[in-house]
Design a protein around this motif. Sequence first.
Motif, short mmCIF file in Angstrom:
data_model
loop_
_atom_site.label_atom_id
_atom_site.label_comp_id
_atom_site.label_asym_id
_atom_site.label_seq_id
_atom_site.Cartn_x
_atom_site.Cartn_y
_atom_site.Cartn_z
N VAL A 188 1.01 -1.08 -0.36
CA VAL A 188 0.17 0.09 -0.22
C VAL A 188 0.90 1.20 0.11
CG1 VAL A 188 -1.86 1.19 0.99
CG2 VAL A 188 -1.57 -1.27 1.36
N PRO A 189 1.20 1.74 -1.20
CA PRO A 189 2.22 2.74 -1.33
C PRO A 189 1.91 3.92 -0.29
CG PRO A 189 1.76 1.98 -3.47
CD PRO A 189 0.88 1.41 -2.48
N TYR A 190 2.79 4.36 0.50
CA TYR A 190 2.75 5.37 1.62
C TYR A 190 1.44 5.26 2.17
CZ TYR A 190 2.31 7.31 -3.00
OH TYR A 190 1.95 7.11 -4.33
N GLY A 191 0.90 4.14 2.38
CA GLY A 191 -0.17 3.84 3.02
C GLY A 191 -1.63 4.39 2.39
N VAL A 192 -1.52 4.87 1.31
CA VAL A 192 -2.64 5.49 0.65
C VAL A 192 -3.57 4.60 0.02
CG1 VAL A 192 -3.65 7.27 -0.55
CG2 VAL A 192 -1.81 7.68 0.87
N LEU A 193 -4.88 4.27 -0.17
CA LEU A 193 -5.53 3.54 -0.71
C LEU A 193 -6.79 4.13 -1.25
CD1 LEU A 193 -6.08 0.33 1.80
CD2 LEU A 193 -5.27 0.30 -0.50
N THR A 194 -7.56 3.67 -2.29
CA THR A 194 -8.79 4.00 -2.72
C THR A 194 -9.79 3.16 -2.16
OG1 THR A 194 -9.01 2.59 -4.55
CG2 THR A 194 -7.94 5.01 -4.94
N ALA A 195 -11.12 3.51 -2.01
CA ALA A 195 -12.15 2.72 -1.48
C ALA A 195 -12.48 1.59 -2.48
CB ALA A 195 -13.37 3.46 -1.63
N ARG A 196 -12.07 1.76 -3.90
CA ARG A 196 -12.28 0.45 -4.67
C ARG A 196 -11.17 -0.47 -4.54
NH1 ARG A 196 -10.48 0.47 -10.48
NH2 ARG A 196 -11.51 -1.31 -11.45
N GLN A 197 -9.99 -0.05 -4.08
CA GLN A 197 -8.87 -0.96 -3.89
C GLN A 197 -9.02 -1.64 -2.47
OE1 GLN A 197 -5.64 1.89 -4.08
NE2 GLN A 197 -5.03 1.27 -5.87
N LEU A 198 -9.60 -0.82 -1.56
CA LEU A 198 -10.06 -1.53 -0.33
C LEU A 198 -11.17 -2.56 -0.52
CD1 LEU A 198 -9.43 -2.07 2.64
CD2 LEU A 198 -11.05 -0.07 3.03
#
Lengths: 562, 111
Positions: free
Chosen positions: A69-79
Motif C-alpha cells: 500500500v504505497p505510503y499507506g494510501v488506498l482508494t475505496a475501490r482498492q480496499l
Amino acid sequence: MNHIAPGRNAGVYSYDDIDRRFVTERVEQFRAQVERRLSGELTEDEFKPLRLMNGLYLQLHAYMLRIAVPYGVLTARQLRKLAEIGRKYDKGYGHFTTRQNLQFNWIKLEDTPAILHELAEVDMHALQTSGNCVRNVTTDQFVGAARDEVVDGRVYAEILRQWTTLHPEFTFLPRKFKIAIMGSDADRAAIRVHDVGVFAKRNERGEVGFTFYVGGGLGRSPFIGKLIRDWVPEEDFVAYLEAILRVYNQYGRRDNIYKARIKILVHELGQEKFTQEVEEEFARLRGPKYRLAPEVVDEIRRRFGGPAFETLTDEPESFQAAKAANPDFARWVAVNVLAHKVPGYAAATISLKPAGGIPGDATSEQMELIADLADAHSFGELRVSHAQNLVLAHVRQDALFTLWTALEANGLGTPNAGLIGDIIACPGLDYCALANARSIPLAQAISARFADPARQQTIGELGIKISGCINACGHHHVGAIGILGVDKKGEEFYQITVGGDPTLTTAIGDILGPAVTADETVDAIEAIVEVYLSNRHDGERFIDTLKRVGHGPFKERVYAAH
Amino acid sequence: MALNDKSRNEAALKAITANRLRDGEVIFLAPGPNLGWVERLDDAALFEDAAAADTALAAAKAQAEDEQFAVDVYAFDLRVTDGQRVPVKTRERIRALGPTVRIDLGKQAAA
Ligand code: HEM
Ligand code: SF4
C-alpha cells in the motif's frame, strides 16, 4: 479492464498505461515461475527468491502474501478489492501492518498469480514488499490533511517509488532498505528508526528541501538515525538518495546478514566519515541525469489530484450539538479526530484495536463498510497508519456523527487512538515462522484489562508495542512500554522495556528487569500504569514522568512480588 | 493449550512434518511403507526411537526433493498425554492446530 479514472479518487496517485503494463507483465512473469515451480522444474532454492520478490512468504500455516500500500494510501475501490480477495482466497480477513501494508495469512501458492492479477486490476501489486530492495516508502497517515503539514510527502514518496522500482543498482542491496518521509512539524512516521528518514520542509523563500537522517533501525541492534544533512534542495532529492544508496551498496556488508543493514555501516564508519563518503558521491552524481525538475514534481503532484473541498467553517452547530448530546461521540472526537488544514473538515482514525481484539485485523465485511464510508465521507480514499489503524482523512465535521454511528455499530468506533488500548503487535508465534513467543494474545489481554475508555483517556498518551522476536516488527524498542517475546528453554517469556519514543525525540527503551510470563506481563503493565498515575504532575505524559522519576519506582513495583 | 507446559521433560516421540508446496498446508508423514502424507497430526506416523525417525526423515526429504511437492521437511518432538498427541514446542502445537487467537481457523476449526 475497468481502471480508476484519473482524478476520480482525489488524493490518490493514478497509474498511466506504462505503470499498468509494467505491473501486468510482472504478474505474467510470476505466473510462469509458479507454473514451473509446481511442475517441479524449479526447486525451492531457485523459486524462493522469486516468490519473495513478489511478497510471498511461507509462514506457519500457509503462504502469506504482503500487498504493497504505497505510503499507506488506498482508494475505496482498492480496499473493496482487498476485501474480496480476503473472502475468495483467504479466510475473510486481512492484517494491516506497521509498514502500512496489508498481509493475508492463508494464501495458496497456486492462487497467487490470480490474486496478483486481480490486484493489478485496481493498480495494486506486491512488489518490493520483500527482498533486499527499497521497500514500501512510508509516511504520515495524515499526509495532505494535517493542519501542521508544511510539504505534501506523498509526492516525494511516489517519486522515490518510481525511482527505485526496478532500479538495477537497488534490486540486490546488501539488505532490505526502508525509507520514511514526513512533511509536517511533527513526526508521525518514526523516521529516525528507518534506514533513511526524510524530513521535507520549506525555507524562507518557500522552496522545498529535505533533511536526511540515516542509519536508524530496530531489530537485533537498534540504532537512532543520524542527521547527515540539514538541507538538500528539491532538485537534488533523487541524487542525494542515490548517493546514500551507492555508498551503502559499495560498503555495506554482504558476508553477515546481521551486519548488513546501513545502520551498522553508519555506526562502523562513523557519522562523519559516512557523511563525507555520501557528499563525495553526491558531488560526482549531481548533474542533469539526476536533477529532479520542477515540471516532474508538478506532474506527479497533478496525478494525485486534490479533493474538491467546500468552503466551510470549523465547529458547525450540528457537530457541536451532537457532541453535547452524546458523550461517547464526544470522547471519540476528542481521542480519534485530528484538526484538518481545511476549515470544516477533520481526519478520523478508525481504530482496528477493539478491547480484546487482534491489532490490525479487519474482516472483509469491515473493509467493505470502511470503503463505503470512504466513498460517502472522504472523497473515496483512506490511509493505513503505521500504528495498524485506518484513517479517513477528509471528513466534513458535520458528517462525523453519521460516520461514528456507522463505525460504532460495526465494532470500529473504539476511542483509543494513541492511548493504552492502541497497541501495536506483530503476528508473533500465532503465525510467524521466526517468532519466539506469541504477541497477539498479550495485546488482547492488555487491551481487555484497560477496556474502560474513560480510564484510558485518564491515562492519556501511552504507546504499548509488542514484538514476538528480536526482529522488532512490532516496534517494541520505541514503545513507551515495549514488550519483547523471548524463548526460555521452550517457554514463552516477555521482556519489558520502558521509555521508548518513536517521534523526532527518538529514544530506545531500557529493559526494566528480568523477563516474566504472559500473565505476569499484564499485571506488570497495570503496576507500571499505577506508578505513573500516582507520580505524575499535572498534564505530564507517561514518558515525561518516567524521565523525571527514573526507573526505580516502576521496577520496584513490578518486581515486588519476586 | 496451557501457556507454558511444565511437563515437557517426559520421554518424547517424534513425527515428521512439512508444508505442502501448492497451498502451504501443514502436512505430516503418514504411517506405512509408502511415504504418504496426511493433514492431521492424529493420523501421522509416530517414531519411538530417534534412529527410526532419522531414517524416515531422510526418506521423506528425498521424496520431497524428487517429487517437489513439499517444503521445509523436518522432525519434531511430541508426547501422548491422556491419549492426545501434544507437540512439545508451542510452535509445533500452533502449526498442528491453528492460531491460538483464532480457534475458528486452522485444523482445530474442523476438529
Ligand atoms: C512473514 C512475516 C515476517 C517476517 C518473516 C519478518 C521478518 C523480519 C525480519 C527478519 C526483520 C529484521 C530485519 C533486520 O533488522 O535486519 C524484520 C523487521 C521488521 N519488520 Fe518484519 N517480518 C514479518 C512480518 C512483519 C509484520 C507483520 C510487520 C508489521 C506488523 C513487519 C514489520 C517490520 C518492521 C517495522 C521491522 C522493523 C525493524 C527494522 O527494520 O528497523 N514485519 N522483519
Ligand atoms: S517481530 Fe519476529 S515474530 Fe514478530 S513478525 Fe517480526 S519476525 Fe515475526
